[in-house]
Structures are given as structure tokens and as C-alpha cells.
Design a protein around this motif. Structure first.
Motif, PDB file in Angstrom:
ATOM      1  N   HIS A 153      -8.378  -5.216  -2.814  1.00  0.00           N
ATOM      2  CA  HIS A 153      -7.034  -5.177  -3.386  1.00  0.00           C
ATOM      3  C   HIS A 153      -6.727  -6.129  -4.389  1.00  0.00           C
ATOM      4  O   HIS A 153      -7.143  -7.301  -4.081  1.00  0.00           O
ATOM      5  N   ASP A 183      -9.647  -4.779   2.409  1.00  0.00           N
ATOM      6  CA  ASP A 183      -8.285  -5.321   1.994  1.00  0.00           C
ATOM      7  C   ASP A 183      -8.664  -6.530   0.914  1.00  0.00           C
ATOM      8  O   ASP A 183      -7.726  -6.881  -0.102  1.00  0.00           O
ATOM      9  N   TRP A 232      -3.372   7.440  -4.994  1.00  0.00           N
ATOM     10  CA  TRP A 232      -4.386   8.018  -5.616  1.00  0.00           C
ATOM     11  C   TRP A 232      -3.946   9.626  -6.180  1.00  0.00           C
ATOM     12  O   TRP A 232      -4.858  10.241  -6.681  1.00  0.00           O
ATOM     13  N   PRO A 268       0.858  -1.205   0.043  1.00  0.00           N
ATOM     14  CA  PRO A 268       0.022  -0.120   0.049  1.00  0.00           C
ATOM     15  C   PRO A 268       0.772   1.304   0.089  1.00  0.00           C
ATOM     16  O   PRO A 268       0.266   2.153  -0.277  1.00  0.00           O
ATOM     17  N   CYS A 278      -5.445  -0.786  -5.510  1.00  0.00           N
ATOM     18  CA  CYS A 278      -6.235  -0.622  -4.332  1.00  0.00           C
ATOM     19  C   CYS A 278      -7.561  -1.425  -4.600  1.00  0.00           C
ATOM     20  O   CYS A 278      -8.183  -1.852  -3.278  1.00  0.00           O
TER      21      CYS A 278
END
Length: 266
Positions: free
Chosen positions: A190, A187, A20, A15, A230
Motif C-alpha cells: 500500500h 499491506d 478498482w 481501503p 493499493c
């Protein structure tokens, strides 16, 4: 037809290695592709379900039509034609792309922001504006400072170069199991989630969730359409987030994006 590589894996990306934050990426208005019009996906035979425009309650977490959404799906012409090629790659595996969101008018962006801002009051139990904005910002870009003349304020979907996709089976139309629901920000969403579970010995190598994500990632990547790690469903080509993703993944980085904000079709 290029076969799906048996050893294909989705890259595992931490991560801290993606972002973004793309507002500072420049736009090259002189690039010929910058003049690509928006085209209707149904004119090219690309399947779609305008998720935010559904009014039958089947689009959680909204459960109703999002204000400003459109029933017809639009994308920039070159990107839309790339999806036709993606479907040709997927056809031998009896699957095709289904687009859940493409070009998004700024009115729809506001509708999404308002939903998550209101939701934040219930989720956080707070009335503090900073807390509410932080919760909403984890789901959608804030359009409150939108300026059609300022590239730093353009949400990715308002360029026509961002798409949210899943897979469905040819013939039956059954949606493939991707292991997580669209718009479910956890999660599990992802893109590399099941690659990690495979490495940990939690799942087998023939797990359909793993294979479906690999198949979509491979076919989209083969056409140069990049996934944002993501969330498994979001992909970009030609916009600022596309360039940002190239930078994050150490790919050949274009000098600038060629898709900027574009007005909604009449």
C-alpha cells in the motif's frame, strides 16, 4: 526547478475509500488526446525494464516470461512525455523513473490471469472456480470477457495510460529501496504503508523507504499522474482508472476518460 517540499506526505487512504471498479467510466472518443499513438519509451530516453518479458527467472512470482508480454515498452505519447518531465523533477535528487510495465497487450493480460488462476490451486487448496477466480482477481483483472468494442471490459494497461514504476539512482542504476517488491500484493505494498508506520512511531522520518515513496509520489503527482493507493507502483493518466481515482480522492473529476483500448503496435 520545483523543489521537493520537506513537509510532503503521501495521503493516508483507508481501503474502503478507494476502488478498482472503473468499468462504468465513459470514454470521450472526441477528446484530441484519444488519438495519442503509442510510442516507444526508449525513443524518449525513459528507462524501463519489461518485467513480464524477463526470461532469466529474475521476475518473481513468475520466474519466466509471461506469455504475450513484449520486450519493448510502449505508452501513449502524452503520458510518455509527462515521464520526461517527471525525470527532470527527480534529477536533482539523483533518481529517475524506471517503468516496469506500461502498455499491456490483451494476450499478456491473459497470460497473467492464467498464471494467478493456476497459482490459486496451490495457494487455496481448492478446485472451486469461484475461489480460484477470487484469488486471481486480487492480483490482476480477468480478461475473459474482453470485447474491444465494450469499454466495460478494458483492463487499464490495455489503454496505454497505466504504468507501473519504481525509482533508480542516476549513475549507478541501483534500484531504490521502496520497501516492497513489485507484484508483491501485501499491506506493505500500500502506497501509504510507511506513512502509517511513521505515525505509529515504528520508523524514523529519515527512513529511505518512506522518502523514496514520497519522492516518486510527489514527482508523478506534480505531472498529474495519479497513484492507485493499493500498490505504490501503479499510476494512471487519462484512462478509466484515472477518472475513478480522481473520484475516490475528491479531485477535479474529468467528464470522461480519453484513453480507451488500443491495439498493440505491429
Amino acid at each position: 526547478m520545483t523543489p521537493f517540499p520537506e513537509d510532503y506526505r503521501i495521503p493516508i487512504i483507508g481501503p474502503d475509500d478507494y476502488s478498482w471498479d472503473f468499468s462504468a467510466i465513459p470514454i470521450d472518443a472526441e477528446d484530441p488526446r484519444a488519438r495519442d499513438p503509442l510510442v516507444r519509451l526508449d525513443s524518449l530516453g525513459v528507462a524501463y525494464c519489461s518485467y513480464h518479458a524477463l526470461s532469466d527467472g529474475s521476475n518473481p512470482p513468475y520466474h519466466s516470461r509471461v506469455p504475450g508480454s513484449q520486450e519493448v515498452m510502449w505508452l501513449r505519447k502524452s503520458l510518455a512525455h509527462k515521464l520526461v518531465q517527471v525525470n527532470q523533477l527527480l534529477a536533482p535528487y539523483h533518481r529517475e523513473i524506471v517503468v516496469l510495465d506500461g502498455y499491456r497487450p490483451i494476450a499478456c493480460q491473459r497470460g497473467l490471469w492464467d498464471f494467478y488462476y493456476r497459482q490459486a490451486r496451490y495457494v487455496t487448496g481448492s478446485a472451486d472456480d469461484a475461489v480460484l477466480r477470487a484469488h486471481a482477481g486480487a492480483h490482476v483483472v480477468d480478461p475473459s470477457d474482453f470485447d474491444r468494442n465494450d469499454p466495460r471490459t478494458w483492463p487499464a494497461h490495455t489503454t496505454g495510460g497505466a504504468i507501473d514504476t519504481t525509482l533508480r539512482f542516476l549513475g549507478t542504476g541501483e534500484v531504490a529501496d521502496m520497501g516492497s517488491c513489485y507484484e508483491e500484493i501485501t499491506d506493505t505494498s500500500h502506497c501509504d504503508h510507511f506513512e502509517k508506520l511513521l505515525d505509529e512511531g515504528v520508523i524514523r522520518s529519515d527512513d529511505p523507504r518512506l522518502l523514496n515513496r514520497r519522492l516518486m509520489h510527489w514527482a508523478m503527482s506534480a505531472e498529474g499522474i495519479l497513484n492507485h493507493p493499493c500498490v505504490f507502483w501503479h499510476h494512471d493518466w487519462g484512462n478509466q482508472l484515472y477518472v475513478r481515482t480522481c473520484m475516490d480522492r475528491d479531485l477535479d473529476v474529468p467528464r470522461a476518460a480519453w484513453y480507451g483500448y488500443i491495439d498493440a503496435p505491429e
